[in-house]
Design an enzyme around this catalytic site. Structure first.
Site, PDB file in Angstrom:
ATOM      1  N   GLY A   1       0.773  -1.238   0.000  1.00  0.00           N
ATOM      2  CA  GLY A   1       0.000   0.000   0.000  1.00  0.00           C
ATOM      3  C   GLY A   1       0.801   1.283   0.000  1.00  0.00           C
TER       4      GLY A   1
ATOM      5  N   ASN B   1       1.546   3.043  -2.616  1.00  0.00           N
ATOM      6  CA  ASN B   1       0.833   3.974  -3.509  1.00  0.00           C
ATOM      7  C   ASN B   1      -0.406   4.533  -2.828  1.00  0.00           C
ATOM      8  OD1 ASN B   1       1.842   4.321  -6.441  1.00  0.00           O
ATOM      9  ND2 ASN B   1       2.196   2.145  -6.019  1.00  0.00           N
TER      10      ASN B   1
ATOM     11  N   ASN C   1      -6.470   2.076 -12.926  1.00  0.00           N
ATOM     12  CA  ASN C   1      -5.491   1.155 -12.344  1.00  0.00           C
ATOM     13  C   ASN C   1      -4.092   1.642 -12.684  1.00  0.00           C
ATOM     14  OD1 ASN C   1      -4.411  -1.350 -11.260  1.00  0.00           O
ATOM     15  ND2 ASN C   1      -4.113  -2.024 -13.384  1.00  0.00           N
TER      16      ASN C   1
ATOM     17  N   HIS D   1      -0.284   0.055 -13.423  1.00  0.00           N
ATOM     18  CA  HIS D   1       0.398  -1.208 -13.717  1.00  0.00           C
ATOM     19  C   HIS D   1       1.898  -0.926 -13.863  1.00  0.00           C
ATOM     20  CE1 HIS D   1       0.682  -5.337 -15.073  1.00  0.00           C
ATOM     21  NE2 HIS D   1       1.608  -4.908 -15.915  1.00  0.00           N
TER      22      HIS D   1
ATOM     23  N   ASP E   1      -5.878  -5.405 -17.597  1.00  0.00           N
ATOM     24  CA  ASP E   1      -4.840  -4.514 -18.161  1.00  0.00           C
ATOM     25  C   ASP E   1      -5.142  -4.061 -19.583  1.00  0.00           C
ATOM     26  OD1 ASP E   1      -3.419  -4.831 -15.799  1.00  0.00           O
ATOM     27  OD2 ASP E   1      -2.224  -6.479 -16.570  1.00  0.00           O
TER      28      ASP E   1
ATOM     29  N   GLU F   1       5.645   5.871 -10.111  1.00  0.00           N
ATOM     30  CA  GLU F   1       4.243   5.761  -9.675  1.00  0.00           C
ATOM     31  C   GLU F   1       3.889   6.877  -8.699  1.00  0.00           C
ATOM     32  OE1 GLU F   1       3.373   1.075 -10.298  1.00  0.00           O
ATOM     33  OE2 GLU F   1       3.968   1.627  -8.286  1.00  0.00           O
TER      34      GLU F   1
HETATM   35  C1  GAR Z   1       2.682  -1.293  -7.689  1.00  0.00           C
HETATM   36  O1  GAR Z   1       3.936  -1.296  -8.300  1.00  0.00           O
HETATM   37  C2  GAR Z   1       1.581  -1.416  -8.711  1.00  0.00           C
HETATM   38  O2  GAR Z   1       1.907  -0.865  -9.946  1.00  0.00           O
HETATM   39  C3  GAR Z   1       1.464  -2.921  -8.845  1.00  0.00           C
HETATM   40  O3  GAR Z   1       1.618  -3.407  -7.541  1.00  0.00           O
HETATM   41  C4  GAR Z   1       2.496  -2.544  -6.821  1.00  0.00           C
HETATM   42  C5  GAR Z   1       1.854  -2.246  -5.500  1.00  0.00           C
HETATM   43  O4  GAR Z   1       2.748  -1.560  -4.657  1.00  0.00           O
HETATM   44  N1  GAR Z   1       0.203  -3.293  -9.431  1.00  0.00           N
HETATM   45  C6  GAR Z   1       0.048  -4.356 -10.201  1.00  0.00           C
HETATM   46  O5  GAR Z   1       0.950  -5.137 -10.447  1.00  0.00           O
HETATM   47  C7  GAR Z   1      -1.349  -4.540 -10.774  1.00  0.00           C
HETATM   48  N2  GAR Z   1      -1.337  -5.471 -11.869  1.00  0.00           N
HETATM   49  P1  GAR Z   1       2.224  -0.834  -3.357  1.00  0.00           P
HETATM   50  O6  GAR Z   1       1.326  -1.834  -2.618  1.00  0.00           O
HETATM   51  O7  GAR Z   1       3.458  -0.529  -2.558  1.00  0.00           O
HETATM   52  O8  GAR Z   1       1.480   0.377  -3.766  1.00  0.00           O
END
Ligand code: GAR
Length: 189
Positions: free
Chosen positions: A12, A14, A102, A104, A145, A174
């Site tokens: 989490g 992001n 979303n 990615h 996606d 991100e």
């Molecule tokens: C992020 O890098 C996001 O882009 C990816 O999971 C990570 C979560 O990080 N999402 C995917 O792969 C979706 N297909 P976080 O929990 O530290 O935000």
């Protein structure tokens, strides 16, 4: 006020970054966080910000009437998937009139689709010998996606990168891009 629901399954960072960004906003509010994972690190990350979190079972995600009701009750205008690892079904997309996005961690359509999430993506990028990776922010449809792309940012893949070092570089992209794109979208809602 644009009310956002963040959906997240894991650490989490992001979700926390977005919540911090809009903490004092007069126009955008992180109104809630939904997860399917009672052990998700994101739950404790939300605590200092006072964002109410809801944990829904696998059955509730598969037949999302409770989730849709909660979205309506909280008057959610935009759903943000930030490291959300389950399928999102049509009633949820319809509940916010398609306003669901979303992030990615690759340059879609490369390294997207089934099984391509989190660290799996970075491993695959390195194994394929790519010299560039990055992020894609896109609308969510029932097809994984595959929705319309709103933003892509790229970064180099270094010859000595590990999945972890690449993930760190991608995460930085991100943190910079995601809140700004959410803000732009919110202005149009
Ligand atoms: C992020 O890098 C996001 O882009 C990816 O999971 C990570 C979560 O990080 N999402 C995917 O792969 C979706 N297909 P976080 O929990 O530290 O935000």
């Amino acid at each position: 006020m644009v009310n956002i629901a963040i959906f997240a399954s894991g650490n989490g960072t992001n979700a926390e970054n977005i919540t911090r960004y809009f903490k004092n906003s007069n126009t955008v509010k992180v109104a809630t966080l939904f997860t399917g994972n009672p052990k998700a690190g994101v739950l404790s990350r939300m605590e200092p910000y006072g964002v109410p979190c809801r944990i829904f079972s696998r059955e509730q995600w598969n037949d999302p009437i409770d989730i849709v009701n909660e979205l309506h009750r909280l008057d959610i205008n935009l759903i943000v998937l930030a490291g959300f690892m389950s399928m999102v079904h049509t009633p949820i997309i319809e509940a916010v009139k398609g306003n669901i996005i979303n992030i990615h961690p690759s340059l879609l359509p490369k390294f997207g689709g089934k099984g391509m999430w989190g660290m799996n993506v970075h491993k695959a990028v390195i194994e394929a010998g790519e010299t560039q990776s990055g992020i894609t922010i896109h609308y969510v449809t029932e097809e994984i996606d595959n929705g319309t792309i709103l933003c892509q940012r790229s970064c180099p893949v270094m010859p000595d990168d590990t999945p972890e070092s690449l993930a760190k570089r991608v995460h930085e992209l991100e943190y910079e891009a995601f809140p700004a794109i959410i803000e732009q979208l919110a202005e149009k809602l």
